[in-house]
Design a protein around this motif. Structure first.
Motif, PDB file in Angstrom:
ATOM      1  N   GLU A  11      32.525  30.564  46.306  1.00  0.00           N
ATOM      2  CA  GLU A  11      33.078  31.643  45.471  1.00  0.00           C
ATOM      3  C   GLU A  11      32.067  32.783  45.285  1.00  0.00           C
ATOM      4  OE1 GLU A  11      33.162  28.424  44.781  1.00  0.00           O
ATOM      5  OE2 GLU A  11      35.122  27.818  44.015  1.00  0.00           O
ATOM      6  N   PRO A  53      32.642  40.135  37.181  1.00  0.00           N
ATOM      7  CA  PRO A  53      33.610  39.110  36.760  1.00  0.00           C
ATOM      8  C   PRO A  53      34.947  39.246  37.494  1.00  0.00           C
ATOM      9  CG  PRO A  53      32.615  40.191  34.847  1.00  0.00           C
ATOM     10  CD  PRO A  53      32.136  40.933  36.054  1.00  0.00           C
ATOM     11  N   LEU A  70      34.396  37.853  41.019  1.00  0.00           N
ATOM     12  CA  LEU A  70      34.204  36.405  40.987  1.00  0.00           C
ATOM     13  C   LEU A  70      35.528  35.711  40.633  1.00  0.00           C
ATOM     14  CD1 LEU A  70      32.240  34.125  41.466  1.00  0.00           C
ATOM     15  CD2 LEU A  70      31.440  34.313  39.108  1.00  0.00           C
ATOM     16  N   GLY A  71      36.284  36.325  39.745  1.00  0.00           N
ATOM     17  CA  GLY A  71      37.605  35.767  39.398  1.00  0.00           C
ATOM     18  C   GLY A  71      38.509  35.715  40.621  1.00  0.00           C
ATOM     19  N   ILE A 118      37.298  32.939  42.888  1.00  0.00           N
ATOM     20  CA  ILE A 118      37.645  31.611  42.342  1.00  0.00           C
ATOM     21  C   ILE A 118      39.098  31.283  42.677  1.00  0.00           C
ATOM     22  CG2 ILE A 118      38.088  30.382  40.153  1.00  0.00           C
ATOM     23  CD1 ILE A 118      35.446  31.658  39.094  1.00  0.00           C
ATOM     24  N   GLU A 171      40.323  28.804  35.975  1.00  0.00           N
ATOM     25  CA  GLU A 171      40.563  30.231  36.264  1.00  0.00           C
ATOM     26  C   GLU A 171      40.709  31.058  35.000  1.00  0.00           C
ATOM     27  OE1 GLU A 171      43.860  30.692  38.964  1.00  0.00           O
ATOM     28  OE2 GLU A 171      43.012  29.305  40.434  1.00  0.00           O
ATOM     29  N   GLN A 178      38.562  31.719  32.682  1.00  0.00           N
ATOM     30  CA  GLN A 178      37.368  32.448  32.233  1.00  0.00           C
ATOM     31  C   GLN A 178      37.365  33.868  32.802  1.00  0.00           C
ATOM     32  OE1 GLN A 178      35.272  31.049  30.045  1.00  0.00           O
ATOM     33  NE2 GLN A 178      36.534  29.191  30.103  1.00  0.00           N
ATOM     34  N   THR A 179      37.046  34.837  31.968  1.00  0.00           N
ATOM     35  CA  THR A 179      37.060  36.213  32.466  1.00  0.00           C
ATOM     36  C   THR A 179      35.694  36.894  32.366  1.00  0.00           C
ATOM     37  OG1 THR A 179      37.866  36.847  30.297  1.00  0.00           O
ATOM     38  CG2 THR A 179      39.512  36.695  32.054  1.00  0.00           C
ATOM     39  N   GLN A 225      32.579  31.965  33.742  1.00  0.00           N
ATOM     40  CA  GLN A 225      32.929  31.650  35.138  1.00  0.00           C
ATOM     41  C   GLN A 225      31.840  30.798  35.794  1.00  0.00           C
ATOM     42  OE1 GLN A 225      33.314  35.764  36.300  1.00  0.00           O
ATOM     43  NE2 GLN A 225      35.545  35.601  36.496  1.00  0.00           N
TER      44      GLN A 225
END
Ligand code: BJ8
Length: 424
Positions: free
Chosen positions: A82, A198, A201-202, A205, A321, A323-324, A329
């Motif tokens: 990720e 973020p 990365l989101g 993920i 998923e 987490q923001t 994360q």
């Protein structure tokens, strides 16, 4: 079929030596794979990928580099892809699974090193694998002693960044892995020049979770009897998941699953419903290591699940998923990855629990406990694995082997005797 020779020359490969590999692989693949009856249509994509393994995907990676992107090579399912995708880079698996590369590794490593490490080092130093030439940076980890020392040797030839994997699973170890993921983010940001936000990365993920969900769906089809896909085919799908574009891979695995679910609805399978169902547990099987599956399945029994890193350890458990923010994360990544039960952990009861659970979920009749030769971790943990299976009344056969063909008939005899004991 396009000619990739110039691409290989441009990569600085030893093309004459590589030709020998190119000559051997189609024959082995044809004999092992294309000889199977009632192959699912959806496997054709994966057969195509493997038939062009040193061409199509390498060309895509090179194109990505031409656009300014980086490629990272990894050797272990603890390394979080990720982070790499979030930085606009591509992660690709690099573990070597062919005897062809072993002598190259033995030039610099003790011969009593596991074949996976010898093949990986040989593939790089002998310049006979495009993936090992393309990767801008290798990411190693401190899982076993052989790998730890191999990184130092490889680092003389290519940049290697090593993640320090804790070997216990206390809260402080999960926190330590979280720190290691932070350090990896910093390294990847520095190397790519891209920030891991973020949002990115989101997205990454979710991307990797989608791939995991597709693989989990594939494995669920194997819980059925008769089993709708051979173990060899499922293993190939798992192996290719380490190399292919994750979004495309998830799509193609899902497409295959649509077909397999239809087969299940129609009661169709690739082995008779009363054939003994086998689980393989232990060391990973990097592409093109299909040896044990081939022996088991040509002896009449389907492999219905692999408790290995080229099996369920690769895709079980999703990253949260919800987490923001970056901190949440990274924590979610650390928690998900620390749920993998590799034999490098002590103690490692989770792996035994997984094996016993999988026996039930996949209606397994017998377990083959498989260690790559000189893999101390899995060979030693085998004592506890066999003990637990025997206590649970589940037949188990321990096998230790390498990538060569030398013990093929001997293994076939032992597998045959084991299947007879299962008496189905
Ligand atoms: S999480 S199994 S991918 S370390 S077979 S090199 S352990 S001597 S590959 Fe592995 Fe990560 Fe664990 Fe999975 Fe060493 Fe054993 Fe060789 Fe191994």
């Amino acid at each position: 079929m396009p000619d990739y020779r110039q691409m290989w020359i441009d990569l600085g490969m030893d093309v004459e030596k590589h030709d020998l590999l190119c000559e051997a692989l189609p024959e082995a693949f044809g004999e092992i794979y294309l000889s199977q009856e009632h192959r699912p249509e959806g496997m054709n994509f994966f057969y195509y990928v493997v038939s062009e393994i040193h061409g199509v995907r390498p060309a895509e990676l090179i194109e990505h580099q031409k656009q300014g992107g980086k490629v990272f090579g990894t050797f272990c399912v603890y390394v979080p892809d990720e982070v790499i995708f979030a930085a606009g880079a591509i992660a690709t698996g690099l573990c070597g699974g062919s005897q062809f590369w072993v002598p190259g590794g033995e030039k610099v490593l003790p011969s009593n090193t596991c074949p996976l490490i010898k093949a990986s080092v040989g593939a790089r130093l002998d310049r006979t694998c495009p993936f090992f030439r393309i990767a801008d940076m290798f990411i190693g980890e401190t899982t076993c002693d052989g790998k730890k020392k191999a990184w130092e040797i490889l680092n003389q030839d290519v940049p290697v960044y090593v993640m320090d994997l804790p070997q216990m699973k206390r809260a402080k170890d999960v926190a330590a892995w979280e720190d290691e993921i932070r350090l990896l983010i910093a390294k990847v940001e520095e190397f790519t020049g891209n920030k891991v936000t973020p949002e990115l990365l989101g997205d990454a993920i979710r991307l990797i979770n989608r791939k995991r969900e597709a693989l989990a769906r594939l494995y669920r089809t194997r819980q059925n009897s008769p089993v709708p896909i051979s173990g060899k085919d499922a293993l190939l799908v798992s192996q290719i998941a380490f190399y292919d574009d994750p979004a495309r891979d998830a799509d193609m695995v899902n497409k295959l699953c649509d077909e397999l679910e239809q087969r299940i609805a129609g009661g169709e399978g690739v082995f008779p419903a009363n054939a003994p169902r086998i689980m393989i547990t232990g060391s990973p099987m990097a592409i093109p290591n299909w040896k044990l599956h081939h022996i088991v399945e040509t002896s009449g029994a389907p492999v219905v699940v692999e408790e290995s890193c080229t099996g369920v350890r690769y895709f079980e458990h999703l990253v949260d998923e919800s987490q923001t923010a970056l901190d949440g994360q990274i924590r979610a990544l650390a928690e998900r990855y620390m749920q993998i039960n590799c034999a490098c952990f002590t103690p490692n009861p989770g792996r035994i629990e997984d094996i016993l659970r999988l026996v039930k979920e996949y209606k397994v009749d017998g377990v083959i406990d498989y260690s790559l030769q000189f893999c101390n971790l899995y060979t030693t943990e085998s004592y506890l694995v066999q003990q637990a299976l025997k206590e649970a009344g589940i037949p188990v056969l321990h096998l230790e082997t390498d990538y060569s063909e030398q013990d093929f008939e001997q293994l076939r005899t032992r597998v045959g005797a084991f299947l007879e004991i299962l008496g189905k």
